[in-house]
Design an enzyme around this catalytic site. Structure first.
Site, PDB file in Angstrom:
ATOM      1  N   CYS A   1     -10.402  -4.879  -5.643  1.00 29.32           N
ATOM      2  CA  CYS A   1     -11.176  -5.899  -4.943  1.00 29.32           C
ATOM      3  C   CYS A   1     -12.622  -5.458  -4.747  1.00 29.32           C
ATOM      4  O   CYS A   1     -12.899  -4.297  -4.438  1.00 29.32           O
ATOM      5  CB  CYS A   1     -10.538  -6.188  -3.578  1.00 29.32           C
TER       6      CYS A   1
ATOM      7  N   ASN B   1       0.800  -1.218   0.000  1.00 30.73           N
ATOM      8  CA  ASN B   1       0.000   0.000   0.000  1.00 30.73           C
ATOM      9  C   ASN B   1       0.838   1.277   0.000  1.00 30.73           C
ATOM     10  O   ASN B   1       0.284   2.368   0.096  1.00 30.73           O
ATOM     11  CB  ASN B   1      -0.953   0.011   1.193  1.00 30.73           C
TER      12      ASN B   1
ATOM     13  N   ASP C   1      -7.990  -4.405   6.983  1.00 32.61           N
ATOM     14  CA  ASP C   1      -7.235  -5.480   6.312  1.00 32.61           C
ATOM     15  C   ASP C   1      -6.730  -6.530   7.297  1.00 32.61           C
ATOM     16  O   ASP C   1      -6.296  -7.603   6.879  1.00 32.61           O
ATOM     17  CB  ASP C   1      -6.047  -4.899   5.542  1.00 32.61           C
TER      18      ASP C   1
ATOM     19  N   VAL D   1     -15.436  -0.033   7.912  1.00 31.17           N
ATOM     20  CA  VAL D   1     -14.700   0.616   6.828  1.00 31.17           C
ATOM     21  C   VAL D   1     -15.270   0.248   5.456  1.00 31.17           C
ATOM     22  O   VAL D   1     -15.546   1.122   4.635  1.00 31.17           O
ATOM     23  CB  VAL D   1     -13.197   0.272   6.914  1.00 31.17           C
TER      24      VAL D   1
END
Length: 446
Positions: A122, A25, A315, A337
């Site tokens: 995703c 990321n 995540d 989220v």
């Protein structure tokens, strides 16, 4: 989906040592930032993931030289010959990633025009690009949409502005940073994301000559400069991958040393890991990491809410849920989220897990998904004996979570669509082998 299938014989504890690379990321975004410089940049700790390949291809289409330095995991990016690329060439990357949207600001500064293809990524919930486009318009960009994608121009240049995000979106914060650093004047961004990867991107931009202040209350102040130069930077380690392997150790009753993992970026995760009943040990020596292991006995149920940093990262949620299927009692997970991030649990239920999803906010805090018909809270009853199954990977983190479940389950599972795991987990087949997993990737006919 490709035709690769991972054959996994489960029921064996993962034991051994692996090394994690730089953050997935951060690295592709730092590569995009090189477009803003007038001299070459050098980036180390590069993960071998799909997003790096996509960004490399897009940079090269625009005339940026991207080449290995000769040192493992290191790239040199030379933007001295930036040029416009054809729509047809760019469209080859349509649907492959959401990273191309971050090219907007740098290309507008360098060329005065940008074309962005249809985006992929995703399918875990709404991640609209409206924040991005509205922010770019406030800087002075003109956005035209057509069936091919987005055409952007800046006929009067880009100018600093005041913005406040309705939600601290990581992607929108990155967009604003990459645009504001060379915009004319001062930009103030309120309610910004402050994840470690954002702070590392700010460090990259500061090395290039940017003026960025990180203030209290999630406020960033960026003073635009006329020129930026190349950077020399080592990417921070991938805290999300580190946590995934920690959860795999917990779910399989194993013992995994994650070399490269850094405590400072993972303190919230480590607190939860210990609360559940896992053990960890920090090695702060040069080249050290974190050892994660299951100490034996029963795991403890917890109540957990995901949140933006410094909260518990979304995540981290999916891999941890697999471990929570082995805890004794009822665990509650409230996802705040992404509204559809709990869909991956359907596969766990098919493997014997006891998980029920609810539309209510079961955590202590009502969230923006409450009363909106999204199943975003989970009640997990354990311990559950998992059995092998055929699994189709839905997204990156959910896919790795399915892999953890296959490793923890009794019997042999077939995991389809493993190319999605390749997007975010560098050399994960090799790492599985290093940990003693019995997993083999095979190609099947279409």
């Amino acid at each position: 989906m490709d035709n690769d299938v991972l054959i996994v014989r489960g029921g064996l504890p993962l034991r051994g040592e692996i090394r994690i690379p730089g953050a997935k990321n951060l690295v592709p975004k730092a590569m995009v930032a090189a477009l803003l410089g007038e001299s070459p940049s050098r980036l180390r700790n590069i993960p071998a993931v799909r997003d790096v390949e996509i960004v490399t291809g897009l940079l090269e289409l625009h005339g940026v030289s991207v080449r290995p330095s000769g040192m493992p995991g290191e790239l040199v990016l030379d933007p001295s010959q930036v040029e416009r690329a054809s729509v047809d060439e760019i469209n080859v990357h349509a649907g492959s990633s959401r990273i191309p949207i971050l090219f907007c600001g740098p290309l507008l500064h360098r060329l005065g025009h940008a074309f962005i293809p249809d985006l992929g990524g995703c399918n875990i919930g709404g991640r609209p690009i409206d924040f991005h486009l509205e922010a770019l318009r406030q800087f002075g960009a003109v956005v035209d949409k057509d069936p091919e994608g987005l055409h952007l121009s800046a006929p009067d240049g880009l100018h600093g502005t005041k913005l406040e995000l309705p939600y601290p979106s990581v992607g929108a914060t990155e967009q604003i940073l990459l645009t504001a650093v060379r915009a004319n004047g001062v930009t103030e961004l309120r309610n910004a994301a402050i994840e470690p990867e954002i702070i590392d991107l700010i460090a990259v931009l500061q090395k290039m000559g940017a003026l960025i202040s990180v203030l209290t209350d999630r406020t960033l102040r960026i003073t635009g400069v006329e020129r930026l130069y190349g950077y020399d930077h080592t990417a921070l380690p991938d805290r999300l991958e580190a946590a995934s392997w920690g959860c795999a150790a917990l779910a399989t009753r194993g013992d995994v040393y994650v070399r490269g993992a850094r405590q400072a970026d993972m303190m919230t995760f480590l607190n939860v890991f210990r609360t559940v009943g896992g053990e960890f040990e920090i090695d702060d020596s040069p080249g050290g990491g974190i050892r994660f292991w299951h100490p034996g006995g029963d795991l403890k149920p917890i109540a957990l809410e995901t949140d933006v940093h410094p909260g518990f990262q979304t995540d981290w949620q999916q891999p941890l849920v697999v471990a929570l299927t082995q805890a004794s009692g009822l665990s509650i997970v409230h996802e705040t989220v992404y509204e559809n991030r709990l869909g991956f649990t359907d596969a766990l239920v098919s493997m014997g897990a006891h998980i029920q999803l609810y539309r209510d906010c079961l955590g202590g805090t009502p969230c923006r998904f409450g009363q909106r018909n999204f199943r975003h809270s989970a009640v997990i009853s354990g311990p559950a004996k998992l059995h092998a199954a055929d699994l189709v990977i839905p997204d990156l983190r959910g896919g790795f979570s399915h892999l953890i479940a296959a490793l923890a389950a009794e019997g042999t599972s077939r995991v389809y669509g493993v190319d999605l795991i390749d997007r975010g987990y560098s050399d994960f087949d090799t790492k599985l082998a290093a940990l003693g997993a019995q997993a083999e990737r095979v190609a099947e006919a279409a």
